[in-house]
Design a protein around this motif. Structure first.
Motif, PDB file in Angstrom:
ATOM      1  N   GLU A  76      42.096  32.729  38.850  1.00 22.42           N
ATOM      2  CA  GLU A  76      43.324  32.842  39.631  1.00 22.42           C
ATOM      3  C   GLU A  76      43.826  31.420  39.812  1.00 22.42           C
ATOM      4  O   GLU A  76      43.153  30.604  40.442  1.00 22.42           O
ATOM      5  CB  GLU A  76      43.021  33.522  40.979  1.00 22.42           C
ATOM      6  N   GLU A  86      45.921  31.709  50.443  1.00 20.64           N
ATOM      7  CA  GLU A  86      46.362  32.168  49.122  1.00 20.64           C
ATOM      8  C   GLU A  86      45.167  32.456  48.215  1.00 20.64           C
ATOM      9  O   GLU A  86      45.245  33.347  47.358  1.00 20.64           O
ATOM     10  CB  GLU A  86      47.292  31.129  48.498  1.00 20.64           C
ATOM     11  N   LEU A 133      44.338  36.003  49.224  1.00 24.84           N
ATOM     12  CA  LEU A 133      45.434  36.921  48.899  1.00 24.84           C
ATOM     13  C   LEU A 133      45.518  37.190  47.400  1.00 24.84           C
ATOM     14  O   LEU A 133      45.575  38.349  46.948  1.00 24.84           O
ATOM     15  CB  LEU A 133      46.754  36.329  49.401  1.00 24.84           C
ATOM     16  N   PHE A 134      45.498  36.123  46.598  1.00 25.71           N
ATOM     17  CA  PHE A 134      45.657  36.279  45.150  1.00 25.71           C
ATOM     18  C   PHE A 134      44.386  36.790  44.484  1.00 25.71           C
ATOM     19  O   PHE A 134      44.448  37.501  43.469  1.00 25.71           O
ATOM     20  CB  PHE A 134      46.091  34.955  44.529  1.00 25.71           C
ATOM     21  N   THR A 135      43.222  36.442  45.052  1.00 22.99           N
ATOM     22  CA  THR A 135      41.972  36.944  44.484  1.00 22.99           C
ATOM     23  C   THR A 135      41.853  38.446  44.693  1.00 22.99           C
ATOM     24  O   THR A 135      41.406  39.174  43.798  1.00 22.99           O
ATOM     25  CB  THR A 135      40.763  36.231  45.118  1.00 22.99           C
ATOM     26  N   LYS A 136      42.252  38.910  45.861  1.00 26.46           N
ATOM     27  CA  LYS A 136      42.225  40.353  46.118  1.00 26.46           C
ATOM     28  C   LYS A 136      43.107  41.089  45.118  1.00 26.46           C
ATOM     29  O   LYS A 136      42.728  42.139  44.579  1.00 26.46           O
ATOM     30  CB  LYS A 136      42.681  40.641  47.543  1.00 26.46           C
ATOM     31  N   ALA A 137      44.283  40.555  44.846  1.00 26.63           N
ATOM     32  CA  ALA A 137      45.183  41.184  43.887  1.00 26.63           C
ATOM     33  C   ALA A 137      44.595  41.169  42.483  1.00 26.63           C
ATOM     34  O   ALA A 137      44.810  42.095  41.693  1.00 26.63           O
ATOM     35  CB  ALA A 137      46.530  40.470  43.906  1.00 26.63           C
ATOM     36  N   LEU A 138      43.828  40.129  42.163  1.00 23.52           N
ATOM     37  CA  LEU A 138      43.255  39.991  40.820  1.00 23.52           C
ATOM     38  C   LEU A 138      42.104  40.961  40.572  1.00 23.52           C
ATOM     39  O   LEU A 138      42.044  41.615  39.530  1.00 23.52           O
ATOM     40  CB  LEU A 138      42.776  38.549  40.616  1.00 23.52           C
ATOM     41  N   ASN A 182      40.880  43.496  42.829  1.00 21.87           N
ATOM     42  CA  ASN A 182      40.995  44.809  43.462  1.00 21.87           C
ATOM     43  C   ASN A 182      39.633  45.351  43.880  1.00 21.87           C
ATOM     44  O   ASN A 182      39.168  46.387  43.377  1.00 21.87           O
ATOM     45  CB  ASN A 182      41.674  45.796  42.502  1.00 21.87           C
TER      46      ASN A 182
END
Length: 262
Positions: free
Chosen positions: A159, A167, A170-175, A177
């Motif tokens: 990420e 961030e 936030l971005f790791t969770k989106a990556l 899941n």
């Protein structure tokens, strides 16, 4: 906006910068303003206490001790999340060579855990922390390092947009899941673990903390005068930044606890 504001704030609020500014102001004002001498003296005493007393250890050790150190012997996790902050991406790009800072244990321990658990995903989260030129990415250096350390390309995920801890989460969770029944390890510096865990929890994730990169020994030695004044100042700056970060993250709703606990 939050990222830019935090950078500008710390430029002025850094203990070293602030005390040097006050010291210089006191010296300049002393001939015409009597309290100027007191200001200069107080600033000089504060600098001396940071450098020659165990003040830095007293400030950073509660952060490091908040989450206990983990053993590598555990059930295999689904994945291992390594937070950025251990890479000097600007020098790495300029010199065309992997360049790590004092938090290098984040990177090496991440690689070691990946080799120990070859079925686990190894996820790095870190873009650029630069205020002006953000084209150099920590993730690019992480990829090169882990490749050189023998981590399979198929095991690594990156990420590269995050610029701060919020961030990262936030971005790791989106990556990745993450699912509720999965175990994920979170690897970051021990002093940084409380804020990192607080953010991940606030965003609905519950990783297992795996603190590394300790700056104190965890015993009575920490309360002796430091032998390295430069390192003492660096640790004081690091701890101050982290305590301020915990407060600001709580006030802005990025964490649900002022000092997250196990």
């Amino acid at each position: 906006m939050f990222f830019v504001a935090s950078k500008i704030f710390w430029l002025l609020a850094s203990p070293l910068h602030l005390l040097l500014i006050l010291l210089l102001a006191g010296l300049l004002l002393a001939p015409r303003w009597r309290p100027g001498r007191a200001l200069a003296l107080a600033s000089a005493i504060a600098l001396a206490l940071i450098v020659f007393s165990p003040a830095s250890a007293l400030l950073i050790r509660p952060l490091e001790d908040r989450f206990p150190q983990q053993s590598e012997i555990m059930p295999p996790p689904k994945g291992i999340i390594v937070l950025g902050g251990a890479v000097n991406e600007q020098i790495a790009r300029a010199r065309d060579q992997v360049t790590l800072n004092e938090a290098a244990a984040r990177m090496t321990e991440g690689a070691a855990l990946a080799r120990l658990y070859p079925q686990a995903l190894l996820v790095f989260s870190g873009g650029s922390g630069a205020l002006i030129d953000s084209s150099a990415k920590e993730a690019d250096v992480a990829r090169l390092l882990w490749r050189e350390l023998g981590v399979p390309e198929s095991q690594m995920h990156f990420e590269d947009h995050s610029r701060n801890t919020y961030e990262n989460a936030l971005f790791t969770k989106a990556l990745v899941n993450p699912q509720k029944n999965e175990t994920w390890l979170l690897v970051t510096s021990a002093y940084h673990m409380p804020r990192a865990m607080g953010v991940f929890r606030a965003l609905g994730m519950a990783p297992e903390p795996f603190p590394v990169d300790y700056r104190t020994q965890g015993n009575a030695t920490d309360f002796r005068p430091p032998g390295d004044g430069a390192r003492a100042m660096m640790n004081f700056e690091t701890a101050t930044r982290e305590w301020v970060g915990l407060l600001i993250y709580r006030l802005t709703g990025k964490t649900k606890a002022l000092f997250p606990a196990p």
